[in-house]
Design a protein around this motif. Structure first.
Motif, PDB file in Angstrom:
ATOM      1  N   LEU A 149       0.866  -1.212   0.107  1.00  0.00           N
ATOM      2  CA  LEU A 149      -0.020  -0.154   0.096  1.00  0.00           C
ATOM      3  C   LEU A 149       0.929   1.210   0.039  1.00  0.00           C
ATOM      4  N   ALA A 150       1.937   1.242   0.915  1.00  0.00           N
ATOM      5  CA  ALA A 150       2.901   2.361   0.761  1.00  0.00           C
ATOM      6  C   ALA A 150       3.398   2.638  -0.934  1.00  0.00           C
ATOM      7  N   GLY A 151       4.036   1.611  -1.185  1.00  0.00           N
ATOM      8  CA  GLY A 151       4.538   1.884  -2.708  1.00  0.00           C
ATOM      9  C   GLY A 151       3.411   2.366  -3.662  1.00  0.00           C
ATOM     10  N   PHE A 152       2.202   1.376  -3.425  1.00  0.00           N
ATOM     11  CA  PHE A 152       1.294   1.831  -4.428  1.00  0.00           C
ATOM     12  C   PHE A 152       0.733   3.140  -4.164  1.00  0.00           C
ATOM     13  N   THR A 153       0.547   3.672  -3.167  1.00  0.00           N
ATOM     14  CA  THR A 153       0.274   5.043  -2.920  1.00  0.00           C
ATOM     15  C   THR A 153       1.293   6.158  -3.363  1.00  0.00           C
ATOM     16  N   VAL A 154       2.457   6.127  -3.089  1.00  0.00           N
ATOM     17  CA  VAL A 154       3.458   6.754  -3.524  1.00  0.00           C
ATOM     18  C   VAL A 154       3.463   6.899  -5.166  1.00  0.00           C
ATOM     19  N   ALA A 155       3.482   5.872  -5.744  1.00  0.00           N
ATOM     20  CA  ALA A 155       3.315   5.523  -7.198  1.00  0.00           C
ATOM     21  C   ALA A 155       2.246   6.287  -7.788  1.00  0.00           C
ATOM     22  N   GLY A 156       1.126   6.054  -7.029  1.00  0.00           N
ATOM     23  CA  GLY A 156      -0.155   6.835  -7.463  1.00  0.00           C
ATOM     24  C   GLY A 156       0.151   8.397  -7.436  1.00  0.00           C
ATOM     25  N   LEU A 157       0.599   8.952  -6.341  1.00  0.00           N
ATOM     26  CA  LEU A 157       0.552  10.329  -6.118  1.00  0.00           C
ATOM     27  C   LEU A 157       1.787  10.872  -7.237  1.00  0.00           C
ATOM     28  N   VAL A 158       3.000  10.382  -7.331  1.00  0.00           N
ATOM     29  CA  VAL A 158       3.886  10.792  -8.270  1.00  0.00           C
ATOM     30  C   VAL A 158       3.406  10.396  -9.612  1.00  0.00           C
ATOM     31  N   GLY A 159       2.995   9.550 -10.055  1.00  0.00           N
ATOM     32  CA  GLY A 159       2.400   9.323 -11.526  1.00  0.00           C
ATOM     33  C   GLY A 159       1.492  10.256 -11.703  1.00  0.00           C
ATOM     34  N   CYS A 208       5.379   0.519 -10.349  1.00  0.00           N
ATOM     35  CA  CYS A 208       3.933   0.951 -10.371  1.00  0.00           C
ATOM     36  C   CYS A 208       3.703   2.282 -11.066  1.00  0.00           C
ATOM     37  N   VAL A 209       4.875   3.175 -11.066  1.00  0.00           N
ATOM     38  CA  VAL A 209       4.350   4.457 -11.469  1.00  0.00           C
ATOM     39  C   VAL A 209       4.378   4.824 -13.023  1.00  0.00           C
ATOM     40  N   TRP A 210       4.722   3.732 -13.684  1.00  0.00           N
ATOM     41  CA  TRP A 210       4.636   3.965 -14.987  1.00  0.00           C
ATOM     42  C   TRP A 210       3.301   3.785 -15.783  1.00  0.00           C
ATOM     43  N   PRO A 211       2.328   2.947 -15.246  1.00  0.00           N
ATOM     44  CA  PRO A 211       1.091   2.812 -15.863  1.00  0.00           C
ATOM     45  C   PRO A 211       0.280   4.062 -15.362  1.00  0.00           C
ATOM     46  N   VAL A 212       0.487   4.641 -14.175  1.00  0.00           N
ATOM     47  CA  VAL A 212      -0.306   5.578 -13.754  1.00  0.00           C
ATOM     48  C   VAL A 212       0.243   6.750 -14.567  1.00  0.00           C
ATOM     49  N   LEU A 266       1.758   7.147 -17.362  1.00  0.00           N
ATOM     50  CA  LEU A 266       1.536   7.264 -18.858  1.00  0.00           C
ATOM     51  C   LEU A 266      -0.166   7.328 -19.260  1.00  0.00           C
ATOM     52  N   ASN A 267      -0.727   6.592 -18.491  1.00  0.00           N
ATOM     53  CA  ASN A 267      -2.422   6.842 -18.659  1.00  0.00           C
ATOM     54  C   ASN A 267      -2.753   8.214 -18.072  1.00  0.00           C
ATOM     55  N   THR A 268      -2.263   8.738 -17.158  1.00  0.00           N
ATOM     56  CA  THR A 268      -2.629   9.984 -16.722  1.00  0.00           C
ATOM     57  C   THR A 268      -2.095  11.036 -17.940  1.00  0.00           C
ATOM     58  N   ILE A 269      -1.108  10.870 -18.556  1.00  0.00           N
ATOM     59  CA  ILE A 269      -0.625  11.763 -19.674  1.00  0.00           C
ATOM     60  C   ILE A 269      -1.541  11.567 -20.784  1.00  0.00           C
ATOM     61  N   GLU A 270      -2.118  10.600 -21.059  1.00  0.00           N
ATOM     62  CA  GLU A 270      -2.842  10.077 -22.290  1.00  0.00           C
ATOM     63  C   GLU A 270      -4.229  10.912 -21.975  1.00  0.00           C
ATOM     64  N   GLY A 271      -4.867  10.588 -20.413  1.00  0.00           N
ATOM     65  CA  GLY A 271      -6.013  11.039 -20.187  1.00  0.00           C
ATOM     66  C   GLY A 271      -6.077  12.554 -19.945  1.00  0.00           C
ATOM     67  N   VAL A 272      -5.014  13.265 -19.792  1.00  0.00           N
ATOM     68  CA  VAL A 272      -4.953  14.679 -19.764  1.00  0.00           C
ATOM     69  C   VAL A 272      -4.929  15.207 -21.126  1.00  0.00           C
ATOM     70  N   ARG A 273      -4.231  14.555 -22.044  1.00  0.00           N
ATOM     71  CA  ARG A 273      -4.279  15.115 -23.539  1.00  0.00           C
ATOM     72  C   ARG A 273      -5.561  14.811 -24.226  1.00  0.00           C
ATOM     73  N   ALA A 274      -6.486  13.950 -23.584  1.00  0.00           N
ATOM     74  CA  ALA A 274      -7.739  13.648 -24.530  1.00  0.00           C
ATOM     75  C   ALA A 274      -8.920  14.370 -23.925  1.00  0.00           C
ATOM     76  N   VAL A 275      -8.589  15.200 -22.976  1.00  0.00           N
ATOM     77  CA  VAL A 275      -9.624  16.068 -22.394  1.00  0.00           C
ATOM     78  C   VAL A 275     -10.169  16.880 -23.398  1.00  0.00           C
ATOM     79  N   MET A 319      -7.958   5.976 -13.447  1.00  0.00           N
ATOM     80  CA  MET A 319      -8.132   4.739 -12.573  1.00  0.00           C
ATOM     81  C   MET A 319      -7.567   3.408 -13.378  1.00  0.00           C
ATOM     82  N   THR A 320      -7.553   3.259 -14.819  1.00  0.00           N
ATOM     83  CA  THR A 320      -7.366   2.215 -15.497  1.00  0.00           C
ATOM     84  C   THR A 320      -5.596   2.045 -15.046  1.00  0.00           C
ATOM     85  N   GLY A 321      -5.034   3.287 -15.132  1.00  0.00           N
ATOM     86  CA  GLY A 321      -3.624   3.166 -14.819  1.00  0.00           C
ATOM     87  C   GLY A 321      -3.282   2.575 -13.274  1.00  0.00           C
ATOM     88  N   LEU A 322      -4.133   3.151 -12.458  1.00  0.00           N
ATOM     89  CA  LEU A 322      -4.172   2.679 -10.965  1.00  0.00           C
ATOM     90  C   LEU A 322      -4.451   1.179 -10.893  1.00  0.00           C
TER      91      LEU A 322
END
Length: 254
Positions: free
Chosen positions: A60-70, A125-129, A131-140, A172-175
């Motif tokens: 949970l610690a690693g997942f949380t940090v990766a989510g916030l950073v990603g 864990c940071v990479w899927p979060v 990359l998906n965030t980047i694509e999600g922001v670009r698709a707004v 959420m898909t990346g997470l």
């Protein structure tokens, strides 16, 4: 009927396992009954506290940090074409490095305590979060961006109501992808150098030829993954309530 669908495939797989192991001479493939009998003596409340809880805490610690950073880095890169152009080569290079390869390197700098294990989980864990965030922001929707500009909606309000909300399905898909990776990396990091945790315990059972006990650890690990995925699904339903409602209305559902 829904409960039957949930349990049908697991029951079929257990039946196949039972048929493959019943009457067999393979020492490494015990019957489900032998594994079930080993659960109680192996996973006592004290053992669960000593091995399962530390593993879950690291995960949970690693997942949380990766989510916030990603999410934070993904939003910044997704909003800035210039930043994306500068960072893309480095991101592609780092993403291509398998996280388990970094375990010996991280051990040199962080030792063999929880910092090493959490660091490995974060890196994987940071990479899927991200990359998906980047694509999600670009698709707004750019039209919505123009509406915000016309109504002078900017700053944190624009980021919260337009950017993060519009990109939230892909975030959420990346997470969700990161959660599965976190479980894998939790086990791998504990197999290298640890004194507790599910990965450490499973390896100890394997080295001691305690095969039914080893299988209980594997089954427990799978159940942990199912539980975490179920909890994540509940959270996803809450966060994306508007998105699922929009999809239902688009299909004409009541």
């Amino acid at each position: 009927m829904r409960v039957l669908r949930w349990f049908l495939l697991p029951l079929v797989l257990i039946g196949v396992w039972w048929a493959a192991s019943a009457g067999g001479t393979n020492f490494y493939l015990p019957t489900p009954g032998a594994v079930l009998r080993a659960v109680g003596p192996t996973w006592t409340p004290a053992t669960l506290r000593a091995d399962v809880l530390p593993s879950v805490a690291r995960l949970l610690a690693g997942f949380t940090v990766a989510g916030l950073v990603g999410v934070a880095a993904g939003v910044a890169i997704g909003l800035s074409p210039a930043l994306r152009a500068y960072t893309e080569p480095v991101l592609e290079f780092l993403r291509a490095i398998p996280p388990p390869v970094l375990v010996p390197v991280v051990m040199l700098f962080a030792g063999i305590d929880n910092t090493m294990k959490v660091t490995v989980i974060v890196f994987g864990c940071v990479w899927p979060v991200l990359l998906n965030t980047i694509e999600g922001v670009r698709a707004v929707d750019p039209v919505l961006g123009e509406v915000c500009r016309a109504y002078r909606i900017s700053g944190w309000t624009r980021l919260r109501t337009l950017v993060l909300r519009g990109a939230s399905p892909q975030i959420m898909t990346g997470l969700r992808q990161a959660l599965a990776i976190a479980i894998i990396l939790m086990v791998i990091s504990e197999m290298f150098a640890a004194s507790s945790g599910l990965g450490f315990t499973i390896v100890q059972f394997q080295r001691g030829y305690a095969i039914p006990e080893m299988w209980t650890g594997i089954v427990l690990l799978g159940l942990l993954g199912v539980a975490l995925a179920g909890l994540f699904g509940l959270g996803e339903r809450v966060v994306l309530r508007w998105y699922f409602g929009l999809r239902r209305s688009g299909r004409g559902a009541p």
